[in-house]
Design a protein around this motif. Structure first.
Motif, mmCIF file in Angstrom:
data_model
loop_
_atom_site.group_PDB
_atom_site.id
_atom_site.type_symbol
_atom_site.label_atom_id
_atom_site.label_comp_id
_atom_site.label_asym_id
_atom_site.label_seq_id
_atom_site.Cartn_x
_atom_site.Cartn_y
_atom_site.Cartn_z
ATOM 1 N N ALA A 99 0.893 -1.136 0.082
ATOM 2 C CA ALA A 99 -0.055 0.111 0.047
ATOM 3 C C ALA A 99 0.957 1.389 0.045
ATOM 4 O O ALA A 99 1.705 1.425 0.730
ATOM 5 C CB ALA A 99 -0.795 0.045 1.272
ATOM 6 N N SER A 125 -1.800 -2.824 -3.519
ATOM 7 C CA SER A 125 -3.302 -3.247 -2.889
ATOM 8 C C SER A 125 -4.086 -1.898 -2.760
ATOM 9 O O SER A 125 -5.428 -1.867 -2.928
ATOM 10 C CB SER A 125 -3.197 -4.047 -1.622
ATOM 11 O OG SER A 125 -2.536 -3.021 -0.899
ATOM 12 N N HIS A 126 -3.531 -0.544 -2.322
ATOM 13 C CA HIS A 126 -3.958 0.309 -2.155
ATOM 14 C C HIS A 126 -3.081 1.576 -2.582
ATOM 15 O O HIS A 126 -1.671 1.370 -2.353
ATOM 16 C CB HIS A 126 -4.335 0.637 -0.404
ATOM 17 C CG HIS A 126 -5.151 -0.452 0.022
ATOM 18 N ND1 HIS A 126 -4.594 -1.809 0.409
ATOM 19 C CD2 HIS A 126 -6.571 -0.195 0.346
ATOM 20 C CE1 HIS A 126 -5.398 -2.316 0.968
ATOM 21 N NE2 HIS A 126 -6.675 -1.558 0.898
#
Length: 132
Positions: A99, A125-126
């Motif tokens: 992330a 993922s983010h």
């Protein structure tokens, strides 16, 4: 000729986890001053205890360019390549998910890195962009 873009790595929590949260600063910032206490908040959040937390920095200052001879600061492409490289080496090479929180020009750097390198994009993922 671009200036060099060697990444600076600051570890806030490093356990070898398969997930990492990365803070990336903006132009004129650094890995500590830009984010202040945010990394400590992430480290203290029990929901994120399985995530390692790092600051990744790059050189960005107001230095004088000499047109046609010298570019004092690295280009966006150079910084993106440096970030891509850093995120494929230890401690990130074993990560299944990363992330990223990026501020200002750091957001441009990470976007360029992700557009240029699809395998890295698959590990993100983010992505949080602040003032980009």
């Amino acid at each position: 000729m671009d200036g060099e873009a060697n990444p600076i790595l600051v570890s806030h929590r490093s356990t070898g986890a398969p997930t990492a949260f990365v803070f990336l600063h903006g132009f004129g910032g650094d890995t500590s001053a830009t984010w202040g206490k945010f990394p400590a908040f992430v480290v203290q959040d029990k929901r994120l205890k399985s995530w390692d937390v790092f600051g990744v920095g790059y050189p960005s200052t107001l230095r004088v360019d000499i047109p046609g001879l010298w570019s004092a600061d690295p280009s966006l492409d150079t910084l993106a390549l440096s970030l891509r490289t850093a995120l494929t080496l230890p401690p990130f090479d074993g990560c299944e998910a990363i992330a990223i929180a990026a501020h200002s020009m750091g957001g441009l750097v990470v976007q360029r890195a992700l557009l240029d390198h699809r395998p890295l994009a698959g590990k993100i993922s983010h992505l949080f962009l602040f003032g980009t």
